[in-house]
Motif scaffolding. Structure first.
Motif, mmCIF file in Angstrom:
data_model
loop_
_atom_site.group_PDB
_atom_site.id
_atom_site.type_symbol
_atom_site.label_atom_id
_atom_site.label_comp_id
_atom_site.label_asym_id
_atom_site.label_seq_id
_atom_site.Cartn_x
_atom_site.Cartn_y
_atom_site.Cartn_z
ATOM 1 N N ASP A 168 -6.744 -1.523 -8.176
ATOM 2 C CA ASP A 168 -5.754 -1.778 -9.050
ATOM 3 C C ASP A 168 -5.133 -2.932 -9.052
ATOM 4 O O ASP A 168 -4.812 -3.798 -9.718
ATOM 5 C CB ASP A 168 -4.605 -0.554 -8.688
ATOM 6 C CG ASP A 168 -4.840 0.815 -9.356
ATOM 7 O OD1 ASP A 168 -5.920 0.882 -10.004
ATOM 8 O OD2 ASP A 168 -4.176 1.704 -9.134
ATOM 9 N N ALA A 169 -4.810 -3.553 -7.716
ATOM 10 C CA ALA A 169 -4.349 -4.685 -7.261
ATOM 11 C C ALA A 169 -5.091 -5.972 -8.075
ATOM 12 O O ALA A 169 -4.405 -6.944 -8.467
ATOM 13 C CB ALA A 169 -4.470 -4.967 -5.687
ATOM 14 N N ALA A 191 -0.475 -9.479 -8.381
ATOM 15 C CA ALA A 191 0.916 -10.023 -8.431
ATOM 16 C C ALA A 191 1.154 -11.293 -8.900
ATOM 17 O O ALA A 191 0.057 -12.280 -8.758
ATOM 18 C CB ALA A 191 1.693 -9.873 -7.211
ATOM 19 N N PRO A 192 2.327 -11.708 -9.308
ATOM 20 C CA PRO A 192 2.437 -13.173 -9.788
ATOM 21 C C PRO A 192 2.388 -14.007 -8.358
ATOM 22 O O PRO A 192 2.757 -13.797 -7.346
ATOM 23 C CB PRO A 192 4.248 -13.083 -10.351
ATOM 24 C CG PRO A 192 4.339 -11.794 -10.526
ATOM 25 C CD PRO A 192 3.652 -10.932 -9.649
ATOM 26 N N THR A 193 1.824 -15.321 -8.531
ATOM 27 C CA THR A 193 1.642 -16.140 -7.671
ATOM 28 C C THR A 193 2.948 -16.586 -7.035
ATOM 29 O O THR A 193 3.781 -17.279 -7.728
ATOM 30 C CB THR A 193 0.830 -17.370 -7.907
ATOM 31 O OG1 THR A 193 -0.567 -16.898 -8.750
ATOM 32 C CG2 THR A 193 0.475 -18.319 -7.045
ATOM 33 N N LEU A 207 -7.804 3.453 -0.474
ATOM 34 C CA LEU A 207 -7.723 2.034 -0.200
ATOM 35 C C LEU A 207 -8.546 1.385 -1.223
ATOM 36 O O LEU A 207 -8.147 0.265 -1.803
ATOM 37 C CB LEU A 207 -8.289 1.556 1.240
ATOM 38 C CG LEU A 207 -8.576 0.155 1.475
ATOM 39 C CD1 LEU A 207 -7.241 -0.540 1.487
ATOM 40 C CD2 LEU A 207 -9.307 -0.227 2.782
ATOM 41 N N ASP A 208 -9.594 1.841 -1.580
ATOM 42 C CA ASP A 208 -10.494 1.173 -2.709
ATOM 43 C C ASP A 208 -9.934 1.083 -4.052
ATOM 44 O O ASP A 208 -9.986 0.363 -4.821
ATOM 45 C CB ASP A 208 -12.057 1.854 -2.703
ATOM 46 C CG ASP A 208 -12.841 1.742 -1.387
ATOM 47 O OD1 ASP A 208 -12.551 0.699 -0.721
ATOM 48 O OD2 ASP A 208 -13.714 2.498 -1.232
ATOM 49 N N PHE A 251 0.911 -1.182 0.036
ATOM 50 C CA PHE A 251 0.105 -0.185 0.056
ATOM 51 C C PHE A 251 0.899 1.181 -0.070
ATOM 52 O O PHE A 251 0.587 2.212 -0.674
ATOM 53 C CB PHE A 251 -1.054 0.056 1.336
ATOM 54 C CG PHE A 251 -1.858 1.146 1.157
ATOM 55 C CD1 PHE A 251 -2.815 1.357 0.263
ATOM 56 C CD2 PHE A 251 -1.722 2.359 2.181
ATOM 57 C CE1 PHE A 251 -3.623 2.480 0.333
ATOM 58 C CE2 PHE A 251 -2.345 3.224 2.340
ATOM 59 C CZ PHE A 251 -3.524 3.306 1.269
ATOM 60 N N SER A 252 1.995 1.343 0.663
ATOM 61 C CA SER A 252 2.793 2.206 0.790
ATOM 62 C C SER A 252 3.482 2.565 -0.451
ATOM 63 O O SER A 252 3.637 3.781 -1.064
ATOM 64 C CB SER A 252 3.915 2.043 1.879
ATOM 65 O OG SER A 252 3.165 2.393 3.055
#
Length: 307
Positions: free
Chosen positions: A115-116, A121-123, A109-110, A71-72
């Motif tokens: 975006d996430a 991210a790759p597993t 946060l939303d 998040f940062s």
């Protein structure tokens, strides 16, 4: 408050929350109850406590709110800044007119979660290391209730560890200890039955022993019972043995091997000097001195109903 990016929310007890985002949604619903001052620094403290609880209870939950976590990083990229401030301080400093820091946090946060979801991210291919809960803060973990020690060793065996059980209550002399450890770990015939020789041979076992061909290469567990009796009869040797194990466990970890030491004591207040320059700590179920003192008044270490 619900937004276009977040579903309608229902109030629930915090114990019913399933992850950190579920918990944050409860704060979103009633910010005045959770954050009466409206400060994001208070929210950051709450989330720090949440993260510590995950570590204490060995819960592997994706986490985004540590100072240098996802998040940062996203916030700095989103705002095009290079700041050393925490996410809480950064949001409070840049809250637009007409909004509040808490409202701004949940708006961001939303956006972060959206975006996430669009750019996952790759597993990760590696799973949480088995037994890491007994290696994070110490290589020597203390137990009072034998039931809890048994449960811990069974869990580790299920995860591929080789467990060596050592009945320290039967050792009346240091030589008794050397005989038992040498036999259990199959030390060579030239083993010198002294503490220097123990350090040398245990180092060979920890760093090069055959246990690492177990499933997952999990590692080796030395589980001592009734160690307080040995510590009473041979206090210097009892301390040095744990110090040797902790030191060799650290060296084994450098080679990506795992040596864990679990020590049961019938004395719930037993203390040791630092071992391997680290404290010998109580397991997560018995870490509180007060809980062990209260339980010891009416229950033995064998009590199967002890909490």
């Amino acid at each position: 408050m619900p937004t276009e990016d977040s579903p309608d929310l229902a109030a629930k007890h915090w114990q019913e929350c399933t992850d950190v985002y579920d918990f944050l949604d409860q704060i979103r619903l009633r910010p005045g109850m959770w954050l009466p001052s409206g400060s994001l620094h208070d929210l950051q403290s709450i989330l720090t406590g949440y993260r510590v609880a995950l570590g204490v209870h060995s819960i592997d939950e994706p986490w985004a709110f540590w100072p240098e976590d996802d998040f940062s990083r996203w916030l700095r990229e989103h705002r095009g800044i290079a700041s050393s401030l925490t996410w809480a301080a950064e949001i409070e400093r840049n809250t637009p007119d007409g909004s509040t820091p808490v409202d701004e946090f949940f708006r961001l946060l939303d956006a972060y979660r959206s975006d996430a979801a669009q750019n996952p991210a790759p597993t990760a291919t590696a799973t949480r290391l088995p037994g890491v809960e007994y290696m994070i803060n110490t290589f020597v973990t203390l137990f009072w209730r034998k039931r809890l020690l048994t449960q811990a060793t069974e869990r580790l065996e299920d995860r591929g560890f080789r467990v060596i059980h050592l009945e320290a209550g039967q050792w009346n002399t240091e030589r008794d200890m050397h005989r038992a450890v040498a036999a259990a770990l199959d030390f060579p015939d030239y083993y010198g039955h002294n503490l220097d020789a123990l350090n040398d041979c245990l180092g060979d076992v920890a760093c090069y022993g055959s246990y690492d061909d177990a499933p997952e290469g999990a590692g080796l567990v030395l589980a001592f019972t009734d160690y307080d009796r040995f510590a009473t009869t041979c206090p210097r040797a009892a301390q040095i043995v744990l110090d040797i194990i902790a030191d060799q466990a650290r060296q084994a970890a450098v080679l990506r091997r795992r040596l864990i030491c679990l020590v049961q004591s019938n004395d719930p207040q037993i203390r040791f000097e630092p071992v391997g320059a680290m404290p010998a700590m109580w397991n997560s179920d018995e870490w509180s001195d007060a809980s062990r003192r209260a339980s010891s008044r009416g229950q033995s270490p064998w009590d199967q109903g002890a909490g």
